[in-house]
Write an enzyme that holds these catalytic residues in place. Structure first.
Site, short mmCIF file in Angstrom:
data_model
loop_
_atom_site.label_atom_id
_atom_site.label_comp_id
_atom_site.label_asym_id
_atom_site.label_seq_id
_atom_site.Cartn_x
_atom_site.Cartn_y
_atom_site.Cartn_z
N GLN A 23 -4.37 -12.84 -12.49
CA GLN A 23 -4.35 -11.65 -13.34
C GLN A 23 -2.94 -11.30 -13.81
O GLN A 23 -2.74 -10.28 -14.45
CB GLN A 23 -5.01 -10.46 -12.64
CG GLN A 23 -4.21 -9.85 -11.50
CD GLN A 23 -4.99 -8.75 -10.80
OE1 GLN A 23 -5.96 -9.02 -10.08
NE2 GLN A 23 -4.61 -7.50 -11.00
N LEU B 58 0.83 -1.21 0.00
CA LEU B 58 0.00 0.00 0.00
C LEU B 58 0.87 1.26 0.00
O LEU B 58 1.82 1.37 0.76
CB LEU B 58 -0.92 0.00 1.23
CG LEU B 58 -1.82 -1.23 1.36
CD1 LEU B 58 -2.71 -1.09 2.60
CD2 LEU B 58 -2.68 -1.43 0.11
N HIS B 59 0.51 2.20 -0.86
CA HIS B 59 1.18 3.50 -0.90
C HIS B 59 0.11 4.57 -0.73
O HIS B 59 -1.08 4.25 -0.56
CB HIS B 59 1.96 3.66 -2.20
CG HIS B 59 1.16 3.36 -3.42
ND1 HIS B 59 0.08 4.12 -3.81
CD2 HIS B 59 1.25 2.35 -4.32
CE1 HIS B 59 -0.44 3.61 -4.90
NE2 HIS B 59 0.24 2.53 -5.23
N GLY C 13 -1.48 6.31 -2.67
CA GLY C 13 -2.64 6.17 -3.56
C GLY C 13 -3.71 5.27 -2.95
O GLY C 13 -4.90 5.58 -2.96
N HIS C 14 -3.26 4.14 -2.38
CA HIS C 14 -4.23 3.22 -1.74
C HIS C 14 -4.83 3.88 -0.49
O HIS C 14 -6.01 3.69 -0.20
CB HIS C 14 -3.54 1.94 -1.27
CG HIS C 14 -3.00 1.09 -2.37
ND1 HIS C 14 -1.66 0.95 -2.60
CD2 HIS C 14 -3.62 0.33 -3.31
CE1 HIS C 14 -1.47 0.14 -3.62
NE2 HIS C 14 -2.64 -0.26 -4.08
N GLN D 205 -9.00 -0.72 -16.09
CA GLN D 205 -9.56 -1.63 -15.08
C GLN D 205 -10.89 -1.07 -14.54
O GLN D 205 -11.89 -1.79 -14.42
CB GLN D 205 -8.56 -1.79 -13.95
CG GLN D 205 -9.13 -2.47 -12.69
CD GLN D 205 -8.05 -2.79 -11.68
OE1 GLN D 205 -7.31 -3.72 -11.87
NE2 GLN D 205 -7.97 -2.03 -10.61
N LYS E 6 -6.13 5.59 -11.70
CA LYS E 6 -4.86 5.36 -12.39
C LYS E 6 -5.02 4.18 -13.36
O LYS E 6 -4.60 4.23 -14.50
CB LYS E 6 -3.76 5.06 -11.39
CG LYS E 6 -2.50 4.61 -12.08
CD LYS E 6 -1.36 4.43 -11.13
CE LYS E 6 -0.25 3.69 -11.80
NZ LYS E 6 -0.34 2.25 -11.63
#
Ligand code: PAF
Length: 280
Positions: free
Chosen positions: A60, A29-30, A32-33, A152, A148
């Site tokens: 995936q 996790l960064h 963004g998460h 998706q 981002k």
């Protein structure tokens, strides 16, 4: 915060949890998460449950090396979830998400034909399959995804529409480093010289978008402008660079409706993506 390893136990807990807002992740996790978890916290408000899933979904990945190299800093991830106000975290044990003889998967056959779908065979089938499972396990009424990964997000919205999945899909804007590089769990794998070079992805997209106010509408010109910036790098290898319709994700020759200039490429074995909106 409760951490659950058994998907069935997670499902039972979620079923009695009332309103659940889900943030599906593959961990590492960064910021963004964390922004997604904070958004989920707002959406769930005080009484709702924020559930985060941390699962590096093997089906995936199209390159075994990419799957093997995917970072798994679980302790730091759990601490971050707790700090951002998650109530429940699903961390499935190895093998717990898929039966050894599983024979059903979800296939999207239009939006996933181009961009990452074209260069990563089976990727979006894997994403759709795990995301639908996570929706069913969590009983979530809303789920938050980063913009981002815009292909998706579009594919997931399409799956929800086409299969009448009772869930609100919330997109959250891309979070960037101060030099413009889109945050990604893969950034930590960049060599220092690659990391220094990487802001060029965003710069290439901006240079192309900056042609819009001058009346440029030709997709080929946007692509060529961005390509010039990217090929000036001694390190970066372009995978794709394409202008697609913002909604259908089909390639366009000229910008008449909102479109997206999308790119993917490699620094060594590390694959990065980014995109920019082109609004005529
Ligand atoms: O975006 C990701 O991290 C993954 O594709 C997702 C949505 C968690 C599915 O594995």
């Amino acid at each position: 915060m409760q951490v659950i390893e058994d998907p069935t136990a997670f499902q039972q807990t979620c079923r009695s949890a009332g309103r659940v807002v889900l943030v599906p992740t593959m961990g590492a996790l960064h910021e963004g998460h964390l922004a997604l978890i904070r958004r989920a916290r707002e959406v769930a408000a005080g009484e709702g449950t924020v559930a985060v899933s941390i699962f590096v979904n093997p089906i995936q990945f199209d390159r075994p090396g990419d799957l093997a190299a995917y970072p798994k800093p679980l302790e730091a991830d759990l601490a971050a979830c707790e700090k951002e106000g998650a109530d429940l975290v699903l961390v499935p044990k190895d093998g717990a998400m898929y039966a050894a003889d599983r024979s059903i998967s979800i296939t999207e056959s239009l939006l996933s034909k181009h961009l990452c779908g074209a260069t990563r065979p089976g990727h979006f089938d894997g994403v759709c399959t795990v995301v639908l499972k996570l929706f069913l396990l969590s009983h979530a009424t809303a789920a938050v995804f980063g913009e981002k990964d815009f292909q998706q997000l579009a594919v997931i919205r399409r799956m929800v529409r086409d299969l009448n999945v009772p869930i609100d899909i919330i997109g959250h804007p891309t979070i960037r480093e101060s030099d413009g590089l889109a945050m990604s769990s893969r950034n930590v794998r960049l060599l220092p010289e690659h990391r220094r070079d990487a802001p060029r992805l965003r710069q290439a997209l901006i240079a192309a978008r900056d042609l819009l106010p001058y009346g440029e509408r030709s997709a080929a010109t946007f692509v060529e402008t961005a390509r010039r910036h990217l090929t000036a790098s001694p390190f970066f290898r372009v995978d794709y660079l394409e202008v697609v319709d913002a909604e259908t994700l089909q390639p366009v020759a000229a910008i008449q409706r909102p479109a997206v200039l999308a790119l993917a490429g490699f620094y060594g074995e590390v694959r990065l993506i980014d995109h920019i909106g082109l609004h005529p």
